[in-house]
Design a protein around this motif. Structure first.
Motif, PDB file in Angstrom:
ATOM      1  N   VAL A   1       0.833  -1.203   0.000  1.00  0.00           N
ATOM      2  CA  VAL A   1       0.000   0.000   0.000  1.00  0.00           C
ATOM      3  C   VAL A   1       0.873   1.260   0.000  1.00  0.00           C
ATOM      4  CG1 VAL A   1      -1.810   1.254   1.233  1.00  0.00           C
ATOM      5  CG2 VAL A   1      -1.749  -1.263   1.326  1.00  0.00           C
ATOM      6  N   PRO A   2       0.655   2.170  -0.963  1.00  0.00           N
ATOM      7  CA  PRO A   2       1.367   3.453  -0.922  1.00  0.00           C
ATOM      8  C   PRO A   2       0.702   4.399   0.082  1.00  0.00           C
ATOM      9  CG  PRO A   2      -0.082   3.385  -2.820  1.00  0.00           C
ATOM     10  CD  PRO A   2      -0.197   2.039  -2.149  1.00  0.00           C
ATOM     11  N   LEU A   3       1.501   5.143   0.816  1.00  0.00           N
ATOM     12  CA  LEU A   3       0.997   6.135   1.766  1.00  0.00           C
ATOM     13  C   LEU A   3       1.676   7.470   1.478  1.00  0.00           C
ATOM     14  CD1 LEU A   3       1.051   4.129   5.141  1.00  0.00           C
ATOM     15  CD2 LEU A   3      -0.882   4.415   3.559  1.00  0.00           C
ATOM     16  N   VAL A   4       0.956   8.373   0.826  1.00  0.00           N
ATOM     17  CA  VAL A   4       1.465   9.712   0.529  1.00  0.00           C
ATOM     18  C   VAL A   4       0.948  10.647   1.621  1.00  0.00           C
ATOM     19  CG1 VAL A   4       1.530  11.599  -1.144  1.00  0.00           C
ATOM     20  CG2 VAL A   4       1.486   9.214  -1.940  1.00  0.00           C
ATOM     21  N   ILE A   5       1.841  11.066   2.509  1.00  0.00           N
ATOM     22  CA  ILE A   5       1.443  11.874   3.660  1.00  0.00           C
ATOM     23  C   ILE A   5       1.696  13.351   3.363  1.00  0.00           C
ATOM     24  CG2 ILE A   5       1.766  12.266   6.126  1.00  0.00           C
ATOM     25  CD1 ILE A   5       2.811   9.427   6.375  1.00  0.00           C
ATOM     26  N   THR A   6       0.655  14.159   3.565  1.00  0.00           N
ATOM     27  CA  THR A   6       0.750  15.603   3.364  1.00  0.00           C
ATOM     28  C   THR A   6       0.032  16.311   4.511  1.00  0.00           C
ATOM     29  OG1 THR A   6      -1.263  15.633   2.019  1.00  0.00           O
ATOM     30  CG2 THR A   6       0.820  15.441   0.836  1.00  0.00           C
TER      31      THR A   6
ATOM     32  N   ASN B   1       6.827  11.294   2.479  1.00  0.00           N
ATOM     33  CA  ASN B   1       6.499  12.587   3.076  1.00  0.00           C
ATOM     34  C   ASN B   1       6.486  13.618   1.957  1.00  0.00           C
ATOM     35  OD1 ASN B   1       6.246  15.014   4.404  1.00  0.00           O
ATOM     36  ND2 ASN B   1       7.972  14.723   5.775  1.00  0.00           N
ATOM     37  N   ALA B   2       5.283  13.993   1.500  1.00  0.00           N
ATOM     38  CA  ALA B   2       5.121  14.972   0.422  1.00  0.00           C
ATOM     39  C   ALA B   2       4.674  16.328   0.948  1.00  0.00           C
ATOM     40  CB  ALA B   2       4.121  14.456  -0.614  1.00  0.00           C
ATOM     41  N   SER B   3       4.905  16.596   2.236  1.00  0.00           N
ATOM     42  CA  SER B   3       4.554  17.886   2.820  1.00  0.00           C
ATOM     43  C   SER B   3       5.572  18.950   2.427  1.00  0.00           C
ATOM     44  CB  SER B   3       4.506  17.781   4.347  1.00  0.00           C
ATOM     45  OG  SER B   3       3.476  16.899   4.754  1.00  0.00           O
ATOM     46  N   ASN B   4       5.132  20.208   2.442  1.00  0.00           N
ATOM     47  CA  ASN B   4       6.031  21.312   2.107  1.00  0.00           C
ATOM     48  C   ASN B   4       7.157  21.454   3.115  1.00  0.00           C
ATOM     49  OD1 ASN B   4       4.110  21.844   0.106  1.00  0.00           O
ATOM     50  ND2 ASN B   4       4.246  24.053   0.380  1.00  0.00           N
ATOM     51  N   THR B   5       6.822  21.457   4.410  1.00  0.00           N
ATOM     52  CA  THR B   5       7.786  21.787   5.464  1.00  0.00           C
ATOM     53  C   THR B   5       7.884  20.719   6.540  1.00  0.00           C
ATOM     54  OG1 THR B   5       7.496  24.188   5.187  1.00  0.00           O
ATOM     55  CG2 THR B   5       8.269  23.435   7.327  1.00  0.00           C
ATOM     56  N   ARG B   6       6.801  20.051   6.850  1.00  0.00           N
ATOM     57  CA  ARG B   6       6.702  19.238   8.064  1.00  0.00           C
ATOM     58  C   ARG B   6       7.518  17.952   8.003  1.00  0.00           C
ATOM     59  NH1 ARG B   6       2.953  19.030  12.177  1.00  0.00           N
ATOM     60  NH2 ARG B   6       1.506  20.431  11.076  1.00  0.00           N
ATOM     61  N   THR B   7       8.292  17.705   9.065  1.00  0.00           N
ATOM     62  CA  THR B   7       8.920  16.414   9.314  1.00  0.00           C
ATOM     63  C   THR B   7       8.028  15.626  10.278  1.00  0.00           C
ATOM     64  OG1 THR B   7      11.203  17.116   8.904  1.00  0.00           O
ATOM     65  CG2 THR B   7      10.891  15.270  10.415  1.00  0.00           C
ATOM     66  N   TYR B   8       7.896  14.324  10.030  1.00  0.00           N
ATOM     67  CA  TYR B   8       7.065  13.464  10.872  1.00  0.00           C
ATOM     68  C   TYR B   8       7.950  12.517  11.678  1.00  0.00           C
ATOM     69  CZ  TYR B   8       3.333  15.035   7.768  1.00  0.00           C
ATOM     70  OH  TYR B   8       2.450  15.804   7.055  1.00  0.00           O
ATOM     71  N   ARG B   9       7.483  12.191  12.877  1.00  0.00           N
ATOM     72  CA  ARG B   9       8.102  11.141  13.691  1.00  0.00           C
ATOM     73  C   ARG B   9       7.010  10.113  13.968  1.00  0.00           C
ATOM     74  NH1 ARG B   9      13.130  12.711  15.174  1.00  0.00           N
ATOM     75  NH2 ARG B   9      13.293  10.867  16.527  1.00  0.00           N
ATOM     76  N   LEU B  10       7.025   9.031  13.214  1.00  0.00           N
ATOM     77  CA  LEU B  10       5.914   8.100  13.150  1.00  0.00           C
ATOM     78  C   LEU B  10       6.130   6.899  14.064  1.00  0.00           C
ATOM     79  CD1 LEU B  10       5.475   8.081   9.259  1.00  0.00           C
ATOM     80  CD2 LEU B  10       4.227   9.486  10.921  1.00  0.00           C
ATOM     81  N   SER B  11       5.040   6.473  14.722  1.00  0.00           N
ATOM     82  CA  SER B  11       5.058   5.267  15.540  1.00  0.00           C
ATOM     83  C   SER B  11       3.638   4.717  15.616  1.00  0.00           C
ATOM     84  CB  SER B  11       5.600   5.560  16.947  1.00  0.00           C
ATOM     85  OG  SER B  11       4.740   6.467  17.616  1.00  0.00           O
TER      86      SER B  11
END
Length: 509
Positions: A188-193, A253-263
């Motif tokens: 599954v692709p997950l494009v996060i914005t 992670n296709a967001s402009n600025t945001r870094t994610y820390r995923l769990s």
């Protein structure tokens, strides 16, 4: 605007069908069109721009070595849907709506790389100074991996991407197929914005910085932007129903600025098998994934012991997060589907061989800086090595040269640095006294070099360069010559003016 979470099903992007295919190439056509798309149950349809009229665009799949041709056709209106700052990059004298698509992470000739000045308008009526061809070619002469495509037009990349011009591109390979990884509907692709919305459902994007002065242009570029709502595959906080078995997720992670820390709120691990440039050497058991803008992570999550559970993909906002910030959650999995058959997929311990570039003859070591200043309006002006986009080209590796780039971050925040054409390897990071350096230019290290994280030991095209550290990467510049770019992938930084051209020279040039 507060929207209820986990009420919309996770969409899966269509796989693009070719117009024609023969032994030499596979040909696609993609139209960039305006669309109104419903992003949440309680939102009115949002006006967006999308590849083939969808956000995200269709997924393109290719085999290793398969020659892909794509005609990216601008069918967008002549007026932008977001506020354009006309004070940067001669934007005032250029068409308001311009596009050029970059296949991020692709080993591609410069004419097909999506150079920022190779833009074009609707139906190619006007073209930029670097425009060379209408049909782009992607030879896919690289490892199987997860790439993505997005707009790259000079001075308005942040707006075109925020409007919806993103999509995923997968390269398939024989080795990967022989490893019994989850496939088909279990991949599954997950494009996060992240986005913000007005009450009428339209996109919300600031026209000026919060501390805008009287003399600031209006509209004016902002130094960064984090939306207050998280989307995955074009839906706000979606859910996905899954079976109690293993799934493979291609995370972008296709967001402009945001870094994610995923769990995962279930406390279970995430097994990472790949990064920007394909499979890692071995599977890494992760409790948390830090993913900066433009990075990709290929992971496996095992739901087999969580039947009838609900599992939330969390985003750690850190200790200083505002209580009202709802971006600490990304999506939900509902392990409520019956097992459709025996799960024969596996999580391999060993994945691939990654030869070290440090064994090569190092032709050049470049000391490069990420620095901050101000423009004539008092706005932040972030630069690569103290130079603007239009300054003469200073980085000119020769074809086949292996170089080390030591990237010194003199600013107070990390920057995800992307180098076109190449997949590189991370050598190390070393902290230094940032305050002392900014006072008098003295470089005083405050600790020894630190090896990269385990999941940074594969091939990378985007890497986070932390504040007050020197991040060293090594790359071999091949197989093409010509003009490319390197830049920060915080899009607000890239547009002004944290992007520089570099040239790969032919031998003896």
């Amino acid at each position: 605007m507060r929207l209820q979470k986990f009420v919309d099903r996770l969409p899966i992007m269509d796989t693009l069908k070719p117009r024609r295919k023969d032994e030499k190439s596979t040909y696609y056509e993609v139209e960039l069109k305006e669309v109104r798309q419903k992003l949440h149950r309680d939102l009115r349809p949002t006006r967006l721009w999308g590849y083939n009229g969808s956000f995200p665009g269709p997924t393109i799949e290719a085999e290793e070595g398969e020659n892909i041709q794509v005609k990216w056709m601008n069918k967008l209106p002549d007026r932008h849907i977001l506020p354009i700052d006309r004070s940067i990059h001669n934007v005032a004298h250029q068409p308001e709506v311009r596009t050029v698509t970059h296949l991020h992470g692709s080993v591609t000739e410069p004419e097909s790389d999506g150079y920022p000045e190779a833009w074009f308008t609707r139906d190619f009526r006007q073209v930029g100074p670097a425009f060379e061809k209408e049909v782009y070619e992607y030879p896919n002469i690289q490892r199987a991996t997860t790439l993505w495509y997005h707009d790259h037009a000079m001075g308005i990349t942040r707006l075109n991407v925020y409007a919806g011009l993103v999509g995923m591109y997968l390269i398939r390979g024989k080795r990967e197929k022989a490893m019994d990884l989850p496939t088909g509907k279990y991949e599954v692709p997950l494009v996060i914005t992240d986005r913000s919305f007005e009450e009428d459902g339209s996109l919300s994007y600031p026209t000026q910085p919060d501390d805008a002065g009287e003399n600031l242009p209006n509209p004016s570029i902002v130094p960064a932007f984090n939306g207050d709502t998280i989307l995955v595959n074009g839906k706000v906080w979606p859910y996905q129903e899954v079976e109690p078995r293993k799934y493979r997720f291609r995370i972008l992670n296709a967001s402009n600025t945001r870094t994610y820390r995923l769990s995962l709120d279930s406390g279970q691990p995430i097994y990472q098998i790949g990064s920007d440039g394909g499979l890692l050497s071995k599977t890494i058991k992760q409790e948390e994934l830090a993913i900066a803008p433009a990075e990709r992570m290929d992971v496996i999550i095992d739901f087999s012991k969580h039947k009838d559970s609900r599992i939330v993909l969390k985003n750690d906002l850190g200790p200083d997060a505002a209580p009202e910030d709802e971006t600490d959650e990304v999506m939900e999995w509902r392990v409520n589907l019956p097992l459709s058959g025996k799960d024969d997929s596996r999580i391999p311990a060993y994945l691939s061989t990654i030869p070290s570039l440090r064994k090569n003859n190092i032709r050049t070591i470049r000391n490069l800086s990420l620095s901050g200043s101000e423009d004539e309006y008092g706005r932040p002006l972030l630069l690569l090595d103290g130079r603007m986009w239009d300054d003469p080209i200073t980085e000119k590796p020769g074809l086949g040269d292996t170089e080390i780039w030591a990237i010194r971050n003199l600013t107070n925040f990390p920057h995800p640095i992307h180098i076109h054409l190449v997949q590189f390897q991370v050598i190390d990071r070393q902290p230094f006294d940032l305050e002392l350096y900014n006072e008098d230019g003295r470089l005083l290290f405050t600790g020894p070099p630190v090896a990269p994280e385990q999941n940074e030991l594969g091939w990378k095209d985007t890497i986070s360069a932390p504040s007050g550290q020197i991040t060293r990467v090594i790359a071999k510049f091949e197989p093409f010559t010509g003009d490319y770019v390197w830049h920060c992938h915080i899009l607000e930084h890239e547009d002004y003016d944290m992007m520089r051209p570099f040239t790969v020279r032919r031998p003896k040039e």
